[in-house]
Design a protein around this motif. Structure first.
Motif, PDB file in Angstrom:
ATOM      1  N   VAL A  83       9.488  41.879 -49.277  1.00 54.99           N
ATOM      2  CA  VAL A  83       9.806  41.683 -47.859  1.00 54.99           C
ATOM      3  C   VAL A  83      10.832  40.559 -47.717  1.00 54.99           C
ATOM      4  CG1 VAL A  83       8.895  41.301 -45.547  1.00 54.99           C
ATOM      5  CG2 VAL A  83       7.443  42.353 -47.291  1.00 54.99           C
ATOM      6  N   ILE A 118      11.781  45.984 -47.879  1.00 54.21           N
ATOM      7  CA  ILE A 118      11.968  45.678 -46.459  1.00 54.21           C
ATOM      8  C   ILE A 118      13.068  44.624 -46.367  1.00 54.21           C
ATOM      9  CG2 ILE A 118      10.940  44.645 -44.396  1.00 54.21           C
ATOM     10  CD1 ILE A 118       8.276  45.792 -45.186  1.00 54.21           C
ATOM     11  N   LEU A 141      11.479  43.705 -39.570  1.00 54.06           N
ATOM     12  CA  LEU A 141      11.103  42.375 -39.096  1.00 54.06           C
ATOM     13  C   LEU A 141      11.636  42.099 -37.693  1.00 54.06           C
ATOM     14  CD1 LEU A 141      11.412  40.102 -42.259  1.00 54.06           C
ATOM     15  CD2 LEU A 141       9.556  41.596 -41.534  1.00 54.06           C
ATOM     16  N   THR A 144       8.321  44.568 -34.924  1.00 52.15           N
ATOM     17  CA  THR A 144       7.069  44.387 -35.679  1.00 52.15           C
ATOM     18  C   THR A 144       5.921  45.205 -35.083  1.00 52.15           C
ATOM     19  OG1 THR A 144       6.558  42.414 -34.347  1.00 52.15           O
ATOM     20  CG2 THR A 144       7.719  42.078 -36.432  1.00 52.15           C
ATOM     21  N   HIS A 172       5.720  38.446 -50.287  1.00 56.25           N
ATOM     22  CA  HIS A 172       6.098  38.154 -48.898  1.00 56.25           C
ATOM     23  C   HIS A 172       5.736  36.723 -48.551  1.00 56.25           C
ATOM     24  CE1 HIS A 172       2.006  38.039 -47.009  1.00 56.25           C
ATOM     25  NE2 HIS A 172       1.704  38.639 -48.144  1.00 56.25           N
ATOM     26  N   ILE A 230       3.879  42.118 -42.227  1.00 58.05           N
ATOM     27  CA  ILE A 230       5.131  42.203 -41.463  1.00 58.05           C
ATOM     28  C   ILE A 230       5.194  41.092 -40.420  1.00 58.05           C
ATOM     29  CG2 ILE A 230       6.409  43.609 -39.798  1.00 58.05           C
ATOM     30  CD1 ILE A 230       5.511  46.081 -41.360  1.00 58.05           C
ATOM     31  N   SER A 233       5.679  37.726 -42.168  1.00 60.38           N
ATOM     32  CA  SER A 233       7.047  37.629 -42.702  1.00 60.38           C
ATOM     33  C   SER A 233       8.050  37.387 -41.593  1.00 60.38           C
ATOM     34  CB  SER A 233       7.399  38.916 -43.460  1.00 60.38           C
ATOM     35  OG  SER A 233       6.539  39.116 -44.557  1.00 60.38           O
TER      36      SER A 233
END
Length: 290
Positions: A83, A118, A141, A144, A172, A230, A233
């Protein structure tokens, strides 16, 4: 020595840059608060899912340990979800992720790795290294929403069940608070089994069936984990960007002060020179008149 006009142009440019940087810092602060709120509200839901699972598995140890999400199997292919960000201006955010990835890849056979990416930064890095990128997810990102997390989780689960990968790791940032974020490397699949030492000798009838309850529960846990990753991050990215913009704003202000001082010096020198020229001219004229 730069001219007065050049210095004025530089001062104006630095002023504009300072305003832009300050706006980016403010925007990052707003985004951090929103993402932090979402991440914190999701954690109790995740904890409750695990509590339900714990209450359930102590009564069904055999069925639980033999579930494909839990049962260990020979490792031939390893999946790695990396990520990173799509945008820049976030300090060492991406560099720390890549550093953790390189440490993870030490002593591993690169031909047995499948990467799920990602962010465009990791995509560029892995492409340069000519590593196998199985799937790429961009702008996750920025948006989300849980729908994105569900799409990603289901694709990862499907590849795991189809034995395209035999285990899945995630690299991540874990968002702890606005000033502290840590890189995490951990395994999602197979799931680490819950301790069954306190299993209960009880008889239960599961309706309509055990699989119809256990399967959705484990799927929900993995989907929620991906959503949490997610959110953490994205919040970490904004925290890094806010810090980077703060440092850039401070540096821009220092440059502005230095240029303004230099501008005033040049302007004062120019005024002094002009006054000297005027004085010299007046003295010359007085001499000629006499």
């Amino acid at each position: 020595m730069p001219t007065l006009q050049q210095l004025r142009r530089k001062v104006k440019t630095i002023q504009n840059i300072t305003h832009i940087i300050h706006s980016m810092e403010t925007l990052s602060m707003v985004k951090i608060r929103a993402l932090q709120d979402k991440a914190l509200r999701l954690k109790p839901y995740t904890e409750e899912l695990y509590r339900i699972l714990e209450e359930m598995v102590v009564r069904i140890p055999d069925e639980y340990l033999n579930h494909p999400f839990i049962k260990e199997r020979p490792i031939f292919k390893t999946g790695i979800l990396v990520v990173t960000s799509d945008l820049g201006f976030c300090g060492s955010y991406n560099l720390q992720i890549i550093d953790a990835l390189e440490k993870f890849l030490n002593n591993r056979k690169l031909q047995n790795l499948n990467f799920y990416v990602i962010g465009s930064y990791a995509k560029r890095y892995l492409s340069q290294k000519k590593l196998n990128i199985k799937k790429t997810y961009l702008k996750f990102l920025e948006d989300t929403s849980f729908s994105h997390a569900r799409v990603l989780a289901r694709e990862l689960i499907n590849d795991f069940l189809e034995k395209e990968i035999d285990e899945l790791y995630v690299i991540h940032f874990d968002f702890i608070n606005i000033v502290r974020q840590e890189v995490k490397v951990h395994r999602i699949l197979p799931m680490i089994p819950i301790n069954l030492e306190n299993k209960k000798e009880e008889f239960f009838i599961f309706l309509p069936s055990l699989s119809s309850i256990l399967d959705p529960l484990l799927n929900d846990i993995i989907e929620t984990q991906i959503h949490q990753i997610i959110l953490d991050s994205a919040a970490s990215e904004q925290a890094f960007r806010r810090f980077a913009m703060k440092r850039a704003h401070e540096n821009a202000q220092k440059v502005y002060s230095r240029l303004l001082f230099q501008l005033n010096q040049v302007r004062q020198t120019q005024i002094t020179r002009e006054l000297l020229d005027i004085t010299s001219s007046m003295e010359t004229l007085e001499k000629e008149v006499k």
